[in-house]
Scaffold this motif. Sequence first.
Motif, PDB file in Angstrom:
ATOM      1  N   GLU A 143      48.179  37.217  36.637  1.00 37.26           N
ATOM      2  CA  GLU A 143      48.352  35.800  36.351  1.00 37.26           C
ATOM      3  C   GLU A 143      47.231  34.972  36.965  1.00 37.26           C
ATOM      4  N   ALA A 144      46.764  35.367  38.145  1.00 41.92           N
ATOM      5  CA  ALA A 144      45.642  34.672  38.764  1.00 41.92           C
ATOM      6  C   ALA A 144      44.372  34.861  37.939  1.00 41.92           C
ATOM      7  N   ALA A 200      47.674  34.367  49.553  1.00 37.22           N
ATOM      8  CA  ALA A 200      47.856  35.470  48.610  1.00 37.22           C
ATOM      9  C   ALA A 200      48.052  34.893  47.211  1.00 37.22           C
ATOM     10  N   ASP A 201      47.601  35.609  46.190  1.00 34.02           N
ATOM     11  CA  ASP A 201      47.729  35.104  44.827  1.00 34.02           C
ATOM     12  C   ASP A 201      49.146  34.661  44.498  1.00 34.02           C
ATOM     13  N   THR A 202      50.114  35.471  44.858  1.00 37.36           N
ATOM     14  CA  THR A 202      51.476  35.176  44.429  1.00 37.36           C
ATOM     15  C   THR A 202      51.975  33.847  44.980  1.00 37.36           C
ATOM     16  N   VAL A 203      51.667  33.532  46.240  1.00 35.83           N
ATOM     17  CA  VAL A 203      52.125  32.256  46.795  1.00 35.83           C
ATOM     18  C   VAL A 203      51.283  31.096  46.297  1.00 35.83           C
ATOM     19  N   VAL A 204      49.989  31.330  46.087  1.00 36.63           N
ATOM     20  CA  VAL A 204      49.130  30.266  45.568  1.00 36.63           C
ATOM     21  C   VAL A 204      49.505  29.933  44.124  1.00 36.63           C
ATOM     22  N   LEU A 205      49.904  30.922  43.351  1.00 33.76           N
ATOM     23  CA  LEU A 205      50.394  30.655  41.994  1.00 33.76           C
ATOM     24  C   LEU A 205      51.654  29.794  42.036  1.00 33.76           C
ATOM     25  N   GLY A 206      52.518  30.068  42.993  1.00 30.99           N
ATOM     26  CA  GLY A 206      53.695  29.215  43.171  1.00 30.99           C
ATOM     27  C   GLY A 206      53.313  27.799  43.560  1.00 30.99           C
ATOM     28  N   ALA A 207      52.302  27.678  44.430  1.00 32.32           N
ATOM     29  CA  ALA A 207      51.820  26.359  44.825  1.00 32.32           C
ATOM     30  C   ALA A 207      51.232  25.614  43.629  1.00 32.32           C
ATOM     31  N   LEU A 208      50.532  26.335  42.760  1.00 32.45           N
ATOM     32  CA  LEU A 208      49.976  25.725  41.556  1.00 32.45           C
ATOM     33  C   LEU A 208      51.091  25.175  40.667  1.00 32.45           C
ATOM     34  N   ALA A 209      52.168  25.920  40.540  1.00 34.87           N
ATOM     35  CA  ALA A 209      53.301  25.441  39.744  1.00 34.87           C
ATOM     36  C   ALA A 209      53.860  24.141  40.313  1.00 34.87           C
ATOM     37  N   ASP A 253      39.209  19.768  39.345  1.00 31.91           N
ATOM     38  CA  ASP A 253      38.198  19.912  40.395  1.00 31.91           C
ATOM     39  C   ASP A 253      38.763  20.489  41.688  1.00 31.91           C
ATOM     40  N   GLN A 254      40.028  20.877  41.711  1.00 29.02           N
ATOM     41  CA  GLN A 254      40.580  21.547  42.893  1.00 29.02           C
ATOM     42  C   GLN A 254      40.077  22.989  42.964  1.00 29.02           C
ATOM     43  N   PHE A 255      40.175  23.555  44.178  1.00 26.79           N
ATOM     44  CA  PHE A 255      39.863  24.976  44.371  1.00 26.79           C
ATOM     45  C   PHE A 255      41.120  25.657  44.889  1.00 26.79           C
ATOM     46  N   LEU A 256      41.779  26.382  44.020  1.00 25.38           N
ATOM     47  CA  LEU A 256      42.877  27.248  44.435  1.00 25.38           C
ATOM     48  C   LEU A 256      42.364  28.679  44.373  1.00 25.38           C
ATOM     49  N   GLY A 257      42.546  29.398  45.460  1.00 20.67           N
ATOM     50  CA  GLY A 257      42.039  30.764  45.516  1.00 20.67           C
ATOM     51  C   GLY A 257      43.013  31.674  46.219  1.00 20.67           C
ATOM     52  N   GLY A 258      43.098  32.901  45.735  1.00 17.69           N
ATOM     53  CA  GLY A 258      44.057  33.848  46.296  1.00 17.69           C
ATOM     54  C   GLY A 258      43.462  35.213  46.544  1.00 17.69           C
ATOM     55  N   ILE A 259      44.314  36.072  47.084  1.00 17.28           N
ATOM     56  CA  ILE A 259      43.949  37.452  47.389  1.00 17.28           C
ATOM     57  C   ILE A 259      44.937  38.365  46.683  1.00 17.28           C
ATOM     58  N   ASP A 260      44.421  39.349  45.986  1.00 19.45           N
ATOM     59  CA  ASP A 260      45.166  40.458  45.360  1.00 19.45           C
ATOM     60  C   ASP A 260      44.713  40.733  43.938  1.00 19.45           C
ATOM     61  N   GLY A 261      44.053  39.784  43.269  1.00 22.64           N
ATOM     62  CA  GLY A 261      43.612  40.029  41.898  1.00 22.64           C
ATOM     63  C   GLY A 261      44.764  40.185  40.927  1.00 22.64           C
ATOM     64  N   GLU A 262      45.834  39.430  41.125  1.00 19.31           N
ATOM     65  CA  GLU A 262      46.990  39.558  40.246  1.00 19.31           C
ATOM     66  C   GLU A 262      46.657  39.062  38.833  1.00 19.31           C
TER      67      GLU A 262
END
Length: 359
Positions: free
Chosen positions: A255-256, A224-233, A244-253
């Motif tokens: 911040e994402a 989910a976007d919210t947890v992936v954003l936390g992982a990015l932090a 070159d990483q691929f971080l991808g989430g679900i929800d269209g938040e």
Amino acid sequence: MCFSGVAAAGEGLAKPVNLPAYDAARPPCRAPAGLQKKLVFVQDNKREFMQGTGRGLEAAARARGLVYSVAFANNDPALMIRQVGDIAADKTGAIVVAPIDPPSLAPALKKVIAGGAYVGAIVPPPATTVLNAPQYLTGKVLAEAAAQYIRTRLGGKAKVVLLTHDGLQFLAPRFTAMRDTLRTLPGVTVVADISPATVDKEGGYRTMKTILLAQPNIDVVLGADTVVLGALAALREAGKARADQFLGGIDGEQEAVAEIKKAGSPYKASISLASPIFGYAMGQQAADWMEGKSIPQAMDILPRALTSSNIAEYERDTANPGAVYADPSRRASYLKMYGNICYDTRDKYINFPWSSETR
């Protein structure tokens, strides 16, 4: 068919049924009596996806002359149960809820339904209207975007982290789809497949910090976007974020979306579920319910992968969900509606894990 309307709730539709397409021409039944013209959003936490839902609900309430408020549970299931009980006692006409612990909350929601109020639920039942997404398709759309990136940009090899919600059965199919898709890539290693303790940025941040202790070099993170954003932090804090990483989430938040638009960001994709648009739709349906109109028993919010070519259109639509709802063709690109229910037929509320997907 109409019913007597006396505490007509019971256990609802407890066994899965196939719902036909929503019939907007279905004649109305009686309007519920003795309820306040109020819409309350019983909100689980403050992640942007839920904040967007609230913006849509508030806009619809304002358009229809409903008093709007938020009961914020802050990830506390016991507090949410008390909040729903208070709402029932207050004779509130409509609630929309994002359940924290669906089984423990279900008895309180059934009482609200029996009292004649509208209950809209974001994914788990019981509810007069259940909002869901085709969960397998949602996960598949994200995983296929990641798979294409791995093949074309990472030489077919990647260390992948899946941040799941497998404890919530209604969302589990999206992660099954991710695993199914990634399994087709022989060069992919899933180094962590784990559910954060909380579905928010803090949960993603703490989980990724732990993962980095054992796996300091990660190529792909999905969830989910919210947890992936936390992982990015956490990746940035550790100096392990790469362009070159691929971080991808679900929800269209929001911040994402901002990350996707940022040059050099590891965040490459977000699968939009357009929460302001479905929030607006549920607010309109709540108002229709209180007027005795027939509304959908269930709705799909259709997933779409946000790209640089369509983000501007997406931002325009989510900023003005009322315009989307008023335009049948634009609305149909985001929402698909099923079944019919109104106050007199509320004993037919959904009380099973509804999904339009057959798998």
